[in-house]
Design an enzyme around this catalytic site. Structure first.
Site, PDB file in Angstrom:
ATOM      1  N   ASN A 171       0.819  -1.212   0.000  1.00 41.07           N
ATOM      2  CA  ASN A 171       0.000   0.000   0.000  1.00 41.07           C
ATOM      3  C   ASN A 171       0.859   1.271   0.000  1.00 41.07           C
ATOM      4  O   ASN A 171       0.613   2.213   0.733  1.00 41.07           O
ATOM      5  CB  ASN A 171      -0.932  -0.013   1.226  1.00 41.07           C
ATOM      6  CG  ASN A 171      -1.992   1.064   1.161  1.00 41.07           C
ATOM      7  OD1 ASN A 171      -2.315   1.701   2.154  1.00 41.07           O
ATOM      8  ND2 ASN A 171      -2.541   1.291  -0.006  1.00 41.07           N
ATOM      9  N   ARG A 194       8.293   6.298  -3.495  1.00 38.69           N
ATOM     10  CA  ARG A 194       8.463   6.613  -2.085  1.00 38.69           C
ATOM     11  C   ARG A 194       9.240   5.531  -1.340  1.00 38.69           C
ATOM     12  O   ARG A 194      10.200   5.813  -0.634  1.00 38.69           O
ATOM     13  CB  ARG A 194       7.105   6.821  -1.408  1.00 38.69           C
ATOM     14  CG  ARG A 194       7.235   7.405  -0.015  1.00 38.69           C
ATOM     15  CD  ARG A 194       5.924   7.987   0.462  1.00 38.69           C
ATOM     16  NE  ARG A 194       5.170   7.049   1.249  1.00 38.69           N
ATOM     17  CZ  ARG A 194       5.257   6.942   2.572  1.00 38.69           C
ATOM     18  NH1 ARG A 194       6.091   7.701   3.240  1.00 38.69           N
ATOM     19  NH2 ARG A 194       4.514   6.102   3.226  1.00 38.69           N
ATOM     20  N   ARG A 245       4.381   0.964   8.480  1.00 37.48           N
ATOM     21  CA  ARG A 245       5.092  -0.301   8.266  1.00 37.48           C
ATOM     22  C   ARG A 245       6.322  -0.423   9.145  1.00 37.48           C
ATOM     23  O   ARG A 245       6.956  -1.478   9.187  1.00 37.48           O
ATOM     24  CB  ARG A 245       5.468  -0.436   6.801  1.00 37.48           C
ATOM     25  CG  ARG A 245       4.265  -0.325   5.874  1.00 37.48           C
ATOM     26  CD  ARG A 245       4.664  -0.074   4.448  1.00 37.48           C
ATOM     27  NE  ARG A 245       3.567   0.523   3.705  1.00 37.48           N
ATOM     28  CZ  ARG A 245       3.309   1.820   3.689  1.00 37.48           C
ATOM     29  NH1 ARG A 245       4.078   2.669   4.371  1.00 37.48           N
ATOM     30  NH2 ARG A 245       2.273   2.278   3.011  1.00 37.48           N
ATOM     31  N   LYS A 269       0.182 -11.424  -0.875  1.00 36.19           N
ATOM     32  CA  LYS A 269       0.841 -10.783  -2.018  1.00 36.19           C
ATOM     33  C   LYS A 269       2.339 -10.623  -1.800  1.00 36.19           C
ATOM     34  O   LYS A 269       3.139 -10.945  -2.690  1.00 36.19           O
ATOM     35  CB  LYS A 269       0.169  -9.433  -2.302  1.00 36.19           C
ATOM     36  CG  LYS A 269       0.554  -8.822  -3.621  1.00 36.19           C
ATOM     37  CD  LYS A 269       1.781  -7.976  -3.454  1.00 36.19           C
ATOM     38  CE  LYS A 269       2.226  -7.423  -4.783  1.00 36.19           C
ATOM     39  NZ  LYS A 269       3.449  -6.625  -4.594  1.00 36.19           N
ATOM     40  N   PRO A 290       1.682 -13.495  -7.934  1.00 39.56           N
ATOM     41  CA  PRO A 290       1.331 -12.363  -7.062  1.00 39.56           C
ATOM     42  C   PRO A 290       0.181 -11.541  -7.651  1.00 39.56           C
ATOM     43  O   PRO A 290       0.245 -11.134  -8.808  1.00 39.56           O
ATOM     44  CB  PRO A 290       2.611 -11.519  -7.032  1.00 39.56           C
ATOM     45  CG  PRO A 290       3.710 -12.468  -7.400  1.00 39.56           C
ATOM     46  CD  PRO A 290       3.086 -13.447  -8.350  1.00 39.56           C
ATOM     47  N   ASP A 298      -1.855  -8.199  -7.390  1.00 40.30           N
ATOM     48  CA  ASP A 298      -1.933  -6.840  -6.857  1.00 40.30           C
ATOM     49  C   ASP A 298      -3.019  -6.097  -7.623  1.00 40.30           C
ATOM     50  O   ASP A 298      -3.815  -6.704  -8.346  1.00 40.30           O
ATOM     51  CB  ASP A 298      -0.589  -6.139  -7.013  1.00 40.30           C
ATOM     52  CG  ASP A 298      -0.282  -5.867  -8.481  1.00 40.30           C
ATOM     53  OD1 ASP A 298      -0.795  -6.611  -9.332  1.00 40.30           O
ATOM     54  OD2 ASP A 298       0.442  -4.922  -8.776  1.00 40.30           O
ATOM     55  N   GLN A 335       2.943 -13.866 -14.937  1.00 41.71           N
ATOM     56  CA  GLN A 335       2.585 -12.720 -14.111  1.00 41.71           C
ATOM     57  C   GLN A 335       3.424 -11.501 -14.473  1.00 41.71           C
ATOM     58  O   GLN A 335       2.918 -10.391 -14.584  1.00 41.71           O
ATOM     59  CB  GLN A 335       2.757 -13.077 -12.633  1.00 41.71           C
ATOM     60  CG  GLN A 335       2.066 -12.132 -11.677  1.00 41.71           C
ATOM     61  CD  GLN A 335       2.957 -10.986 -11.229  1.00 41.71           C
ATOM     62  OE1 GLN A 335       4.089 -10.841 -11.673  1.00 41.71           O
ATOM     63  NE2 GLN A 335       2.431 -10.168 -10.360  1.00 41.71           N
ATOM     64  N   PHE A 361       1.901  -8.134 -15.811  1.00 43.33           N
ATOM     65  CA  PHE A 361       2.035  -6.965 -14.946  1.00 43.33           C
ATOM     66  C   PHE A 361       2.662  -5.798 -15.707  1.00 43.33           C
ATOM     67  O   PHE A 361       2.149  -4.675 -15.686  1.00 43.33           O
ATOM     68  CB  PHE A 361       2.896  -7.303 -13.721  1.00 43.33           C
ATOM     69  CG  PHE A 361       3.215  -6.118 -12.853  1.00 43.33           C
ATOM     70  CD1 PHE A 361       2.313  -5.680 -11.892  1.00 43.33           C
ATOM     71  CD2 PHE A 361       4.407  -5.424 -13.006  1.00 43.33           C
ATOM     72  CE1 PHE A 361       2.594  -4.573 -11.103  1.00 43.33           C
ATOM     73  CE2 PHE A 361       4.696  -4.316 -12.215  1.00 43.33           C
ATOM     74  CZ  PHE A 361       3.790  -3.898 -11.263  1.00 43.33           C
TER      75      PHE A 361
END
Length: 274
Positions: free
Chosen positions: A119, A124, A168, A208, A225, A227, A264, A268
């Site tokens: 998230n 960042r 986190r 994930k 995975p 997402d 994937q 992705f």
DNA sequence: GCCCAGGGATGCG
DNA sequence: CGCATCCATGGG
């Protein structure tokens, strides 16, 4: 794929099965920086400079054999793409991301990195990871190594907040007290399902993040995975039968089986860039 | 100012 | 179980 190893570099004679931009920007890896004609790449305490040439790439490094493994150079991606192109849905994504390779990253680094990814946005948390290197990692010649667990054990939860980890920070603080590098290595012998459950039991690791560690660290190819991008992809190509991520994951693993991980990555990258 | 980010932990029914 | 809600915070 043709490549040659020297003591201070690897020369890759290929652009079809190796595309530095695609490899680095397909969401599996964050410790790189764009430079002129290529990238600086950092893994653990190692460094390589990847430069594009007329016919391929030069991977300039003190640790050529480390990066041979890291870039999965012994693996034949033409063969993989050939098998996967049997899936109609993968034809365009494979053409688009032809030069993707799945890196073999360090287990501890990939675990910490993907806990931070949850998230969060890539720009960042990439910055957070670089700051973590500077504050806790060993100073090398012109860069900083990724910190070891022992080095990170000296950090307080507040330290991680100051690096920009947000909520986190607590997950990081906890997970450092749950596993070490040696345990992660020992888990290599476990079968995927058991290993996945071990990972999910860790702080800040859900389905994930576990699948990302399995794919990008343990190089398990039978995981997919899911997402936000893959969720979009599922609804676009397969409809709205399944709604929750776990069900979507089960469906996609059933669809692509032992090649799930590769499928994937192509999907992705295709979704995110288009 | 608002919304979003490669989700996970927690609590509630 | 399955689902809703909360979570820090820089970037766009």
């Amino acid at each position: 794929m043709k490549y040659q190893i020297f003591k201070d570099k690897i020369i890759v004679f290929d652009k079809e099965d190796f595309d530095a931009l695609q490899i680095l920007e397909c969401g599996q890896f964050f410790a790189y920086q764009k430079i002129e004609k290529g990238f600086d790449v950092f893994s653990e305490d190692k460094y390589a400079k990847v430069i594009e040439t007329d016919k391929g790439y030069e991977i300039i490094t003190d640790s050529p054999h480390y990066f041979e493994d890291f870039f999965d150079l012994k693996n034949d991606y033409s063969k993989i793409k050939n098998k996967l192109s049997g899936y109609e849905i993968l034809k365009k994504p494979i053409e688009f991301g032809h030069g993707i390779r799945i890196l073999k990253q360090d287990l501890f680094e990939v675990l910490i990195s993907f806990i931070l990814s949850a998230n969060n946005n890539i720009k960042r948390f990439s910055k957070t990871l670089f700051k973590m290197r500077e504050k806790f990692g060993k100073r090398m010649d012109g860069y900083f190594a990724f910190p070891t667990r022992k080095q990170l054990l000296r950090a307080t939860e507040k330290d991680f907040v100051e690096l920009g980890a947000g909520y986190r920070a607590k997950y990081l603080y906890n997970v450092l007290r749950q596993v070490d590098e040696k345990t992660l290595e020992e888990w290599r012998s476990l079968e995927t399902k058991t290993l996945r459950n071990k990972l999910i039991s860790l702080s800040g690791v859900g389905p994930k993040v576990a699948d990302c560690v399995l794919l990008f660290g343990y190089h398990r190819q039978d995981v997919f995975p899911v997402d936000t991008w893959i969720e979009q992809m599922y609804h676009k190509f397969y409809g709205d039968k399944e709604q929750n991520r776990e069900k979507i994951r089960e469906f996609l693993v059933g669809e692509f089986g032992e090649f799930s991980g590769y499928a994937q990555q192509y999907l992705f990258f295709f979704m995110r860039e288009n």
